[in-house]
Write a protein that holds these residues in place. Structure first.
Motif, PDB file in Angstrom:
ATOM      1  N   MET A   1      65.198  32.240  47.940  1.00 39.45           N
ATOM      2  CA  MET A   1      64.721  33.067  46.863  1.00 39.45           C
ATOM      3  C   MET A   1      63.942  32.208  45.881  1.00 39.45           C
ATOM      4  SD  MET A   1      66.863  35.163  44.047  1.00 39.45           S
ATOM      5  CE  MET A   1      66.742  36.758  44.796  1.00 39.45           C
ATOM      6  N   THR A   2      62.874  32.728  45.391  1.00 33.16           N
ATOM      7  CA  THR A   2      62.041  32.040  44.408  1.00 33.16           C
ATOM      8  C   THR A   2      62.040  32.845  43.124  1.00 33.16           C
ATOM      9  OG1 THR A   2      60.617  31.220  46.170  1.00 33.16           O
ATOM     10  CG2 THR A   2      59.722  31.186  43.953  1.00 33.16           C
ATOM     11  N   LYS A   3      62.280  32.175  42.013  1.00 34.79           N
ATOM     12  CA  LYS A   3      62.254  32.825  40.694  1.00 34.79           C
ATOM     13  C   LYS A   3      61.437  31.966  39.748  1.00 34.79           C
ATOM     14  CE  LYS A   3      65.480  36.198  40.819  1.00 34.79           C
ATOM     15  NZ  LYS A   3      65.603  37.416  40.139  1.00 34.79           N
ATOM     16  N   GLU A   4      60.665  32.606  38.905  1.00 35.69           N
ATOM     17  CA  GLU A   4      59.920  31.885  37.873  1.00 35.69           C
ATOM     18  C   GLU A   4      60.850  31.664  36.687  1.00 35.69           C
ATOM     19  OE1 GLU A   4      56.342  32.753  34.769  1.00 35.69           O
ATOM     20  OE2 GLU A   4      56.084  33.469  36.829  1.00 35.69           O
ATOM     21  N   LEU A   5      60.897  30.422  36.195  1.00 34.16           N
ATOM     22  CA  LEU A   5      61.720  30.075  35.043  1.00 34.16           C
ATOM     23  C   LEU A   5      60.828  29.614  33.907  1.00 34.16           C
ATOM     24  CD1 LEU A   5      64.483  27.935  36.807  1.00 34.16           C
ATOM     25  CD2 LEU A   5      64.508  30.386  36.341  1.00 34.16           C
ATOM     26  N   THR A   6      61.246  29.861  32.690  1.00 34.33           N
ATOM     27  CA  THR A   6      60.524  29.395  31.515  1.00 34.33           C
ATOM     28  C   THR A   6      61.268  28.210  30.933  1.00 34.33           C
ATOM     29  OG1 THR A   6      59.752  31.633  31.045  1.00 34.33           O
ATOM     30  CG2 THR A   6      59.647  30.044  29.236  1.00 34.33           C
ATOM     31  N   LEU A   7      60.556  27.136  30.676  1.00 29.86           N
ATOM     32  CA  LEU A   7      61.166  25.950  30.082  1.00 29.86           C
ATOM     33  C   LEU A   7      61.200  26.121  28.573  1.00 29.86           C
ATOM     34  CD1 LEU A   7      59.436  23.168  32.200  1.00 29.86           C
ATOM     35  CD2 LEU A   7      61.657  24.231  32.562  1.00 29.86           C
ATOM     36  N   ARG A   8      62.290  25.645  27.964  1.00 31.24           N
ATOM     37  CA  ARG A   8      62.466  25.751  26.511  1.00 31.24           C
ATOM     38  C   ARG A   8      62.835  24.397  25.941  1.00 31.24           C
ATOM     39  NH1 ARG A   8      64.568  30.284  28.856  1.00 31.24           N
ATOM     40  NH2 ARG A   8      63.856  32.262  28.046  1.00 31.24           N
ATOM     41  N   GLN A   9      62.446  24.181  24.687  1.00 25.29           N
ATOM     42  CA  GLN A   9      62.826  22.966  23.976  1.00 25.29           C
ATOM     43  C   GLN A   9      64.297  23.086  23.585  1.00 25.29           C
ATOM     44  OE1 GLN A   9      60.507  20.425  23.399  1.00 25.29           O
ATOM     45  NE2 GLN A   9      62.269  19.199  22.828  1.00 25.29           N
ATOM     46  N   ALA A  10      65.077  22.035  23.850  1.00 25.68           N
ATOM     47  CA  ALA A  10      66.503  22.013  23.485  1.00 25.68           C
ATOM     48  C   ALA A  10      66.797  20.640  22.901  1.00 25.68           C
ATOM     49  CB  ALA A  10      67.381  22.300  24.701  1.00 25.68           C
ATOM     50  N   GLY A  11      66.604  20.499  21.607  1.00 29.95           N
ATOM     51  CA  GLY A  11      66.753  19.181  20.990  1.00 29.95           C
ATOM     52  C   GLY A  11      65.646  18.279  21.491  1.00 29.95           C
ATOM     53  N   SER A  13      65.329  17.431  24.613  1.00 35.34           N
ATOM     54  CA  SER A  13      65.173  17.702  26.040  1.00 35.34           C
ATOM     55  C   SER A  13      64.433  19.015  26.257  1.00 35.34           C
ATOM     56  CB  SER A  13      66.548  17.802  26.706  1.00 35.34           C
ATOM     57  OG  SER A  13      67.260  16.610  26.576  1.00 35.34           O
ATOM     58  N   VAL A  14      64.130  19.282  27.508  1.00 40.74           N
ATOM     59  CA  VAL A  14      63.545  20.551  27.923  1.00 40.74           C
ATOM     60  C   VAL A  14      64.551  21.172  28.888  1.00 40.74           C
ATOM     61  CG1 VAL A  14      61.638  21.628  29.159  1.00 40.74           C
ATOM     62  CG2 VAL A  14      61.202  19.687  27.661  1.00 40.74           C
ATOM     63  N   SER A  15      64.817  22.466  28.728  1.00 42.10           N
ATOM     64  CA  SER A  15      65.819  23.105  29.583  1.00 42.10           C
ATOM     65  C   SER A  15      65.237  24.331  30.269  1.00 42.10           C
ATOM     66  CB  SER A  15      67.042  23.506  28.755  1.00 42.10           C
ATOM     67  OG  SER A  15      66.705  24.518  27.834  1.00 42.10           O
ATOM     68  N   ALA A  16      65.887  24.715  31.362  1.00 44.93           N
ATOM     69  CA  ALA A  16      65.551  25.935  32.088  1.00 44.93           C
ATOM     70  C   ALA A  16      66.834  26.726  32.259  1.00 44.93           C
ATOM     71  CB  ALA A  16      64.952  25.603  33.454  1.00 44.93           C
ATOM     72  N   THR A  17      66.735  28.037  32.227  1.00 43.95           N
ATOM     73  CA  THR A  17      67.895  28.902  32.392  1.00 43.95           C
ATOM     74  C   THR A  17      67.784  29.609  33.731  1.00 43.95           C
ATOM     75  OG1 THR A  17      67.949  29.245  30.010  1.00 43.95           O
ATOM     76  CG2 THR A  17      69.173  30.802  31.346  1.00 43.95           C
ATOM     77  N   LEU A  18      68.859  29.550  34.523  1.00 43.58           N
ATOM     78  CA  LEU A  18      68.873  30.247  35.807  1.00 43.58           C
ATOM     79  C   LEU A  18      69.222  31.710  35.581  1.00 43.58           C
ATOM     80  CD1 LEU A  18      70.899  27.767  38.054  1.00 43.58           C
ATOM     81  CD2 LEU A  18      68.426  28.068  37.960  1.00 43.58           C
ATOM     82  N   PRO A  19      68.560  32.609  36.304  1.00 41.96           N
ATOM     83  CA  PRO A  19      68.932  34.025  36.209  1.00 41.96           C
ATOM     84  C   PRO A  19      70.385  34.216  36.666  1.00 41.96           C
ATOM     85  CG  PRO A  19      66.857  33.743  37.378  1.00 41.96           C
ATOM     86  CD  PRO A  19      67.442  32.386  37.202  1.00 41.96           C
ATOM     87  N   LYS A  20      71.079  35.177  36.065  1.00 47.53           N
ATOM     88  CA  LYS A  20      72.490  35.403  36.353  1.00 47.53           C
ATOM     89  C   LYS A  20      72.735  35.653  37.837  1.00 47.53           C
ATOM     90  CE  LYS A  20      76.494  38.223  35.078  1.00 47.53           C
ATOM     91  NZ  LYS A  20      77.258  37.522  36.029  1.00 47.53           N
ATOM     92  N   ASP A  21      71.902  36.467  38.485  1.00 45.91           N
ATOM     93  CA  ASP A  21      72.137  36.769  39.902  1.00 45.91           C
ATOM     94  C   ASP A  21      72.039  35.509  40.765  1.00 45.91           C
ATOM     95  OD1 ASP A  21      69.323  36.763  39.414  1.00 45.91           O
ATOM     96  OD2 ASP A  21      68.963  37.976  41.210  1.00 45.91           O
ATOM     97  N   MET A  22      71.132  34.603  40.420  1.00 47.37           N
ATOM     98  CA  MET A  22      70.999  33.359  41.171  1.00 47.37           C
ATOM     99  C   MET A  22      72.217  32.460  40.928  1.00 47.37           C
ATOM    100  SD  MET A  22      67.912  30.540  41.086  1.00 47.37           S
ATOM    101  CE  MET A  22      66.707  31.584  41.882  1.00 47.37           C
ATOM    102  N   ALA A  23      72.631  32.333  39.678  1.00 52.45           N
ATOM    103  CA  ALA A  23      73.806  31.517  39.354  1.00 52.45           C
ATOM    104  C   ALA A  23      75.043  32.071  40.051  1.00 52.45           C
ATOM    105  CB  ALA A  23      74.004  31.468  37.840  1.00 52.45           C
TER     106      ALA A  23
END
Length: 75
Positions: A1-11, A13-23
C-alpha cells in the motif's frame, strides 16, 4: 500500500504521521520504535528489531571494509 504523508516541523526534527489504518495493519502504536533505512529507492521504515539493527551495522562495516572488492564484483 502506498500513502502520501505530509512532513511537519517538530522541534528541531521533521516528523511524519502514519494513517491509522496503516498503523493498525502493521501493529504499530504511539511510542513504538521503527528503523528508518535509506535505500537507493528512498526511505524504508521497518519495525525496530535489535537483531536487525545489529545486522545492518555489521553489513555497513563490511561494505566499508571491502568497498573495492564489492565494486569489482558489481561490474
Amino acid at each position: 500500500m502506498t500513502k502520501e504523508l505530509t512532513l511537519r516541523q517538530a522541534g528541531g526534527s521533521v516528523s511524519a504521521t502514519l494513517p491509522k489504518d496503516m498503523a493498525d495493519r502493521l501493529h504499530l502504536e504511539a511510542g513504538d520504535r521503527v528503523l528508518a533505512i535509506e535505500t537507493d529507492r528512498g526511505i524504508l521504515l521497518t519495525p525496530y528489531d535489535p537483531e536487525a539493527e545489529r545486522a545492518l551495522k555489521v553489513a555497513a562495516r563490511a561494505a566499508k571494509t571491502y568497498r573495492n572488492a564489492l565494486r569489482e564484483l558489481a561490474k
